[in-house]
Scaffold this motif. Structure first.
Motif, mmCIF file in Angstrom:
data_model
loop_
_atom_site.group_PDB
_atom_site.id
_atom_site.type_symbol
_atom_site.label_atom_id
_atom_site.label_comp_id
_atom_site.label_asym_id
_atom_site.label_seq_id
_atom_site.Cartn_x
_atom_site.Cartn_y
_atom_site.Cartn_z
ATOM 1 N N MET A 1 4.002 -8.071 -3.742
ATOM 2 C CA MET A 1 2.929 -7.323 -3.100
ATOM 3 C C MET A 1 2.521 -6.020 -3.966
ATOM 4 O O MET A 1 1.124 -5.476 -3.718
ATOM 5 C CB MET A 1 3.580 -6.756 -1.730
ATOM 6 N N SER A 2 3.387 -5.147 -4.663
ATOM 7 C CA SER A 2 3.148 -4.063 -5.526
ATOM 8 C C SER A 2 1.705 -4.490 -6.307
ATOM 9 O O SER A 2 1.156 -3.522 -6.769
ATOM 10 C CB SER A 2 3.976 -3.475 -5.991
ATOM 11 N N GLY B 1 -0.601 1.015 -1.671
ATOM 12 C CA GLY B 1 0.128 1.824 -0.699
ATOM 13 C C GLY B 1 -0.643 2.098 0.611
ATOM 14 O O GLY B 1 -1.394 1.199 1.023
ATOM 15 N N LEU B 2 -0.338 3.163 1.238
ATOM 16 C CA LEU B 2 -0.722 3.339 2.534
ATOM 17 C C LEU B 2 -2.231 3.670 2.455
ATOM 18 O O LEU B 2 -2.867 4.392 1.691
ATOM 19 C CB LEU B 2 -0.308 4.736 3.079
ATOM 20 N N GLN B 3 -3.127 3.161 3.367
ATOM 21 C CA GLN B 3 -4.727 3.152 3.540
ATOM 22 C C GLN B 3 -4.708 4.241 4.370
ATOM 23 O O GLN B 3 -5.358 5.233 4.322
ATOM 24 C CB GLN B 3 -5.304 1.917 3.385
ATOM 25 N N GLU C 1 -7.654 -12.070 0.113
ATOM 26 C CA GLU C 1 -7.090 -13.344 0.490
ATOM 27 C C GLU C 1 -5.838 -13.799 -0.005
ATOM 28 O O GLU C 1 -5.239 -14.668 0.599
ATOM 29 C CB GLU C 1 -8.349 -14.429 -0.338
ATOM 30 N N ALA C 2 -5.591 -13.291 -1.229
ATOM 31 C CA ALA C 2 -4.337 -13.518 -1.764
ATOM 32 C C ALA C 2 -3.092 -13.180 -0.797
ATOM 33 O O ALA C 2 -1.875 -13.655 -0.696
ATOM 34 C CB ALA C 2 -4.006 -13.053 -3.101
ATOM 35 N N VAL C 3 -3.218 -11.928 -0.390
ATOM 36 C CA VAL C 3 -2.204 -11.186 0.693
ATOM 37 C C VAL C 3 -2.268 -11.881 1.728
ATOM 38 O O VAL C 3 -1.199 -12.182 2.391
ATOM 39 C CB VAL C 3 -2.561 -9.717 0.734
ATOM 40 N N TYR C 4 -3.441 -12.356 2.426
ATOM 41 C CA TYR C 4 -3.494 -13.144 3.719
ATOM 42 C C TYR C 4 -2.780 -14.544 3.539
ATOM 43 O O TYR C 4 -1.861 -15.040 4.293
ATOM 44 C CB TYR C 4 -4.884 -13.450 3.947
#
Length: 131
Positions: free
Chosen positions: A6-7, A12-14, A84-87
């Motif tokens: 994930m990194s 980080g925080l949005q 897309e990759a994170v989803y």
């Protein structure tokens, strides 16, 4: 996506999203704490304002059903660079998704794409990519 990290996809925080029944009072309060307005728009009939203090960004949005008590934070948004990759990765983990697909809002210059999952304490975790 066994080797997904994930990194590699997150800055980080949005932002942290807080509903409010009184936008003027909210903006005044955070303004006195040093926050500056960075973006304002409408989402349907609700006013939405982003305010920042350094690298901390808060999203305030009008909501008649805002609970107005401790625990009123609605969501924490994680900044991502490939929605897309994170989803695909997060979907494969089996977490409860609050949307059936990646969504779009016409915020900022080019819009944002996002999806939200439910955490173990009923908190909402939003994954958000500014376009």
């Amino acid at each position: 996506m066994k080797d997904f990290n994930m990194s590699d996809y997150s800055g980080g925080l949005q932002h942290i999203g807080i509903p409010t029944k009184d936008m003027d009072k909210t903006m005044e309060f955070y303004g006195l704490l040093g926050f500056k307005e960075t973006y304002e728009t409408m989402n349907g009939s609700s006013k939405v304002v982003f305010m920042a203090l350094g690298n901390l960004c808060m999203e305030f949005y009008e909501a008649e059903d805002a609970c107005g008590k401790t625990g009123a934070i609605d969501h924490v948004a994680i900044d991502v660079n490939d929605i897309e990759a994170v989803y695909e990765y997060v979907g494969g983990l089996g977490f409860e998704s609050l949307e059936k697909q990646i969504c779009f809002l016409p915020f900022f210059d080019k819009g944002v794409r996002y999806f939200t999952i439910l955490g173990p304490n009923a908190e909402k975790v939003e994954f958000n990519q500014k376009l």
